[in-house]
Each structure stands twice: as C-alpha cells, then as structure tokens.
Design an enzyme around this catalytic site. Sequence first.
Site, short mmCIF file in Angstrom:
data_model
loop_
_atom_site.label_atom_id
_atom_site.label_comp_id
_atom_site.label_asym_id
_atom_site.label_seq_id
_atom_site.Cartn_x
_atom_site.Cartn_y
_atom_site.Cartn_z
N CYS A 1 11.36 8.71 -35.41
CA CYS A 1 11.32 7.25 -35.33
C CYS A 1 10.50 6.64 -36.47
O CYS A 1 10.90 6.73 -37.62
CB CYS A 1 10.81 6.85 -33.95
SG CYS A 1 11.22 5.15 -33.53
N TYR A 2 9.35 6.06 -36.20
CA TYR A 2 8.52 5.50 -37.26
C TYR A 2 8.27 6.54 -38.36
O TYR A 2 8.32 6.24 -39.56
CB TYR A 2 7.18 5.03 -36.67
CG TYR A 2 6.20 4.45 -37.67
CD1 TYR A 2 6.24 3.10 -37.99
CD2 TYR A 2 5.24 5.25 -38.30
CE1 TYR A 2 5.34 2.56 -38.90
CE2 TYR A 2 4.35 4.73 -39.21
CZ TYR A 2 4.39 3.38 -39.51
OH TYR A 2 3.51 2.86 -40.40
N LYS B 1 -3.50 20.02 -18.42
CA LYS B 1 -3.69 20.41 -17.03
C LYS B 1 -2.65 21.43 -16.56
O LYS B 1 -2.98 22.37 -15.83
CB LYS B 1 -3.64 19.16 -16.14
CG LYS B 1 -4.31 19.37 -14.81
CD LYS B 1 -4.58 18.05 -14.11
CE LYS B 1 -5.36 18.27 -12.84
NZ LYS B 1 -6.76 18.56 -13.03
N HIS C 1 14.08 9.85 -29.75
CA HIS C 1 12.94 10.63 -29.25
C HIS C 1 13.39 11.92 -28.57
O HIS C 1 13.86 11.88 -27.44
CB HIS C 1 12.11 9.79 -28.28
CG HIS C 1 11.40 8.66 -28.95
ND1 HIS C 1 10.18 8.83 -29.56
CD2 HIS C 1 11.76 7.38 -29.17
CE1 HIS C 1 9.81 7.69 -30.11
NE2 HIS C 1 10.75 6.79 -29.89
N GLU D 1 11.49 14.17 -27.45
CA GLU D 1 10.47 14.68 -26.54
C GLU D 1 10.61 14.15 -25.12
O GLU D 1 10.01 14.69 -24.20
CB GLU D 1 9.08 14.36 -27.09
CG GLU D 1 8.70 12.88 -27.14
CD GLU D 1 9.20 12.14 -28.38
OE1 GLU D 1 10.11 12.68 -29.06
OE2 GLU D 1 8.72 11.04 -28.67
N GLY E 1 -12.01 22.01 -6.86
CA GLY E 1 -10.74 21.66 -7.49
C GLY E 1 -10.17 22.82 -8.31
O GLY E 1 -10.82 23.85 -8.48
N VAL E 2 -8.96 22.59 -8.81
CA VAL E 2 -8.27 23.66 -9.54
C VAL E 2 -8.98 23.98 -10.86
O VAL E 2 -9.18 25.15 -11.20
CB VAL E 2 -6.80 23.26 -9.84
CG1 VAL E 2 -6.11 24.35 -10.64
CG2 VAL E 2 -6.05 23.00 -8.55
N ASP E 3 -9.38 22.94 -11.60
CA ASP E 3 -9.92 23.18 -12.94
C ASP E 3 -11.20 24.02 -12.92
O ASP E 3 -11.32 25.01 -13.63
CB ASP E 3 -10.20 21.86 -13.67
CG ASP E 3 -8.93 21.06 -13.89
OD1 ASP E 3 -7.84 21.61 -13.66
OD2 ASP E 3 -9.03 19.88 -14.27
N SER E 4 -12.16 23.59 -12.10
CA SER E 4 -13.42 24.32 -12.12
C SER E 4 -13.26 25.71 -11.51
O SER E 4 -13.90 26.67 -11.95
CB SER E 4 -14.54 23.53 -11.43
OG SER E 4 -14.24 23.31 -10.07
N GLY F 1 5.89 5.18 -33.63
CA GLY F 1 4.77 4.26 -33.59
C GLY F 1 5.30 2.85 -33.41
O GLY F 1 6.48 2.60 -33.64
#
Length: 510
Positions: free
Chosen positions: A80-81, A366, A166, A168, A221-224, A53
């Site tokens: 970290c924080y 996604k 970090h 990640e 699109g891909v999502d729908s 943070g």
Amino acid sequence: MPSVVVVDYGSQYTRLITRRLRELHVYSVIETPAVTPARLRSHDARAVVLSGGPQSVYADGAPGLPAGLLDTGLPVLAICYGMQLLARELGGAVAPSSVREYGKAVLTTREGALLGGIEGEFVAWMSHGDSVAEVPPGFTISAATDDTPVAAMEDRRRRLYGLQFHPEVRHTPKGLALLDRFLHEAGMPRDWTSEHIIDQAVASVRERVGDERVLLGISGGVDSSTLGLLLHRAIGERLVAVFVDNGLLRLGEAEEVERALRGLGIDLVVVDAGERFLAALADIVDPEAKRKAIGGAFIEVFAAEARRVQDARGDIRFLAQGTLYPDVIESAGADGAATIKSHHNVGGLPADLAFELVEPFRNLFKDEVRDVADALGMPKHLRDRHPFPGPGLAIRCLGEVTPERLRVLRVVDDVFVTSLREFGLYHETWQALAVLTPLRSVGVMGDGRTYANTVALRAVTSVDGMTADWARLPHEFLATVSNRIVNSVPEVNRVVYDITSKPPGTIEWE
Ligand code: XMP
C-alpha cells in the site's frame, strides 16, 4: 536470528504483518522508517516489508523510504503506502485515484513470482486514496483490479515487490500464501518454531543470569505461569517462584495452577494472601480505588515474601517479568526503535529490593507464549484460558467486595464458564465473564417471593481486546445457563446478558 524487518508507516495492520510472518515460522520485528542499514544488520535482516500508512506520499512531512534501504540489496515487499513510496522513489508515478477504494476487490490479472499460479479467485482487501499510475523502470504489473490498474508490481531481478492491497488481513483469504511466496523468494529459513523460541530463550537466560538466582512473581495467569516453566527449564532450582494467591481468582483456579506447576517440577512458594487483599479492599466501591488497593497489596505481599526468601536463602539478583512484545512496541517513543527501553520499571518495589530484570518473552506475542506453554507441558485447559484481568474478580464484583459476594460471583462464573465448555462454545468466544451487580430485584421462586441479586453475563468476540463485539450465543444455551444459575445459586434471582459492543462499552463492567 535471521529476521524480516517490518517498517511501520502507521498502518493499523503493522503488528498483524509481523504476526503473520511469525505464523510462517520466520522471526519478524517492527522498526520505524528511521531504521538504518546498520540497525537492519543488527537484526540480521534478510528481507524488509514496508507497511501501509494513512498518509499520501506527497503530503508534507510524509515519511520516506529508510535511508540506504535500496542499496542493501535486501528483498523488499512494499504494501500500500509502502508500494507507492517504492514506485515514486524508483521513477514511477503515483496519483490520487479517481475513487477512493475501500473494501474487497477481485484481482483480474495475476502474473509473476508472487501472484502467478495461485489457483482460483483472488480476493484482495483494498484501502487507499492514491495509486501507482506508472510502474518504475524494470518493474512489471503483476495484478490489476477493475478500479486499480496497478494492484501489484514486481521487479524480480532486484527482488522488489509491491502490493496495493493488504495480504496480512483475513479479508484477503490467500494473503498468507502470498507472504509465504515472498519469504520463499527471499530465501528465508523457517526456523521460528516453539522449540526454537524456547531454546533461544533458555540460552539467553542462562547467559544473562549465570550462576545467580531469579525471583518470579506468579499471578495464576498464563504468561507468568509459562515464564515459570521456561525459567525452570533454563536454571532449574535457581528459580524462586512466588505465587501470590490474592483470593480473587476463579473457582479452584489457584489450586489448579499450583498443582500444575508443582507437577512440572517447579518449587513454588505459595502465599495465601486472600485475607490481606480483602482487608485492602474493605469498603471500597470505586473501581480505580480497587485497582490501586490491589496493586498496593500485591507489592506489599510480594516484597515481604522476597525479603523473607532472601533472609532464608541468601540474596537474589534478578527478577523475571513477563513483558511481551506489544508492551515493548508500545513503550517505544516517537523516535521508535532507537528509544525502545531495555528496562521497564518494576511498578513500585521498594528501593531496598533493587533487582536486575530478566524478560525472556519481550520478543513474543501472546499467542506465541501459548505455544511455548504447550511445548513446556502446561495442561491444555490452563493454557487456553480466556484473558483474565490482574485485579481479578474484584472488578467484576460491582460495589463492595466481601467474602460472601465473592463466593456468589465465583459460583455463577463457574456455572457460566463450565457450561460454555460443555456446549463447545468456550473457544467461540474471546472472553466470557460474570458480573455481580449491586442490583437487587423481586422474583418468585416456588410459592415464595424473593428479593435477590442480579448477575450479568458477558461474552465477547475479539482479536486483541481493543475492540469487541458481544457474542451471539445461542438462545438455548443462554436459557440453560440462566436456569442453572438461578437453580444452583439461591442468592441470585435474575440473569441478564450484556449486548453492548466495545466501543462504546468496555469488556469488563467494573
Ligand atoms: P476492557 O474492560 O478495558 O478490557 O475492555 C480489555 C481487556 O483487558 C483486560 N483487563 C485487564 N487485564 N489487568 C489485566 O491484566 C487489568 O487491570 C485489566 N483490566 C482489564 C480485560 O479483561 C479485557 O480482556
């Protein structure tokens, strides 16, 4: 589902932590520091990660550890924080570093459950002003760098681990291995896989929907499209899928999507609404006005179709939406989790069409939707497409949107994208697009003078579209594409390549 709860202290990387844990096949969700033990239990939390943070733990109003967290006995990875909070809370000391450390550092000592035994050099990404000066009782120092004497600490008995860097981010190349070890220490089951995601989504849709029917709007699109496949798997013919072809998709795309979905068994209602959208766009040049016109036309067409289907086949109770986890996080209020809305408003559907919402992807990122698409059989070249804006080619056709200008843009775009695929560059870029500008200029073709359109090509690299850099496409490739466009599209005599990053530019021109 067993999960790791990531407590967000405002780091720009919080979401990334969650994604990395999911890459390791562990379900993970984000909560605020106000998360209670009861809420942790509701997530079936088996471990907790405290994010980094921007604040100092000594600043006024700096958020503390979640109340009661340490009494739960859950394993904690504090980054970290988060590590500084843990250190201070348990009787260690935190002090401002002599130098604010930012960038790559090499860990000089490495010991303990997380860091011991990882082979080779360990490069860690640091970004901090404060440091742990003294570890709390029970803890040992498990890593140090030249500037940071306590780069990592742990109390393996209580399963509490702190990292000043970090794990990640990609700048910590072995960070994923570290997260993996933490999950191992925490005894996390690794059951977050596409198959599991699908099974879970199918079960929850079935439970929610019962014997009722679900309406879904498909945009191409891909999502729908993936949502269509998932719902089809869950409720079969009780899915009513309406594909609104707005006439603003890429060359051949609407047909391809239709073919693929039909091929996978979906009974698709296709509304060929290209003319309706063009009429709505007539004479509009302002990009915001274009977006409004398109949004309005969609609602109108979709609502009309919904009524038609209901008249013909009886009432439909549910409407499916492709809400994703980032939308859910973003709609959370300042109090975070407690106020996450369980229902989003379906933008502007008329009041007589009051549906209940089904959002099977509201826990997914996604890239997970793409994995689901893959597992459900969507063809690879459809699944791996670059992001494409809802308003489609209309916002890439600067100035007036006419059938003729759309046709020109479509061909240019197709030459560009097809060439990227041919040269193996499509997946080197995050998004690529062509823009038809309102500029005309003089050129020479054979013996004749031309006065024709300028198109701009844009290709960017990015992680999430929030920031982007222009892709360093090889000159040879650009030369080839430019030739192909000018030779195959007589309406175009000039091709330019956009070398602006975002910021200050945006990805779309509009
Ligand atoms: P900008 O142009 O803001 O775009 O840098 C960032 C990303 O968002 C996409 N985009 C949209 N996607 N509906 C969408 O679904 C929209 O209205 C929209 N506008 C921009 C854009 O293509 C890029 O990936």
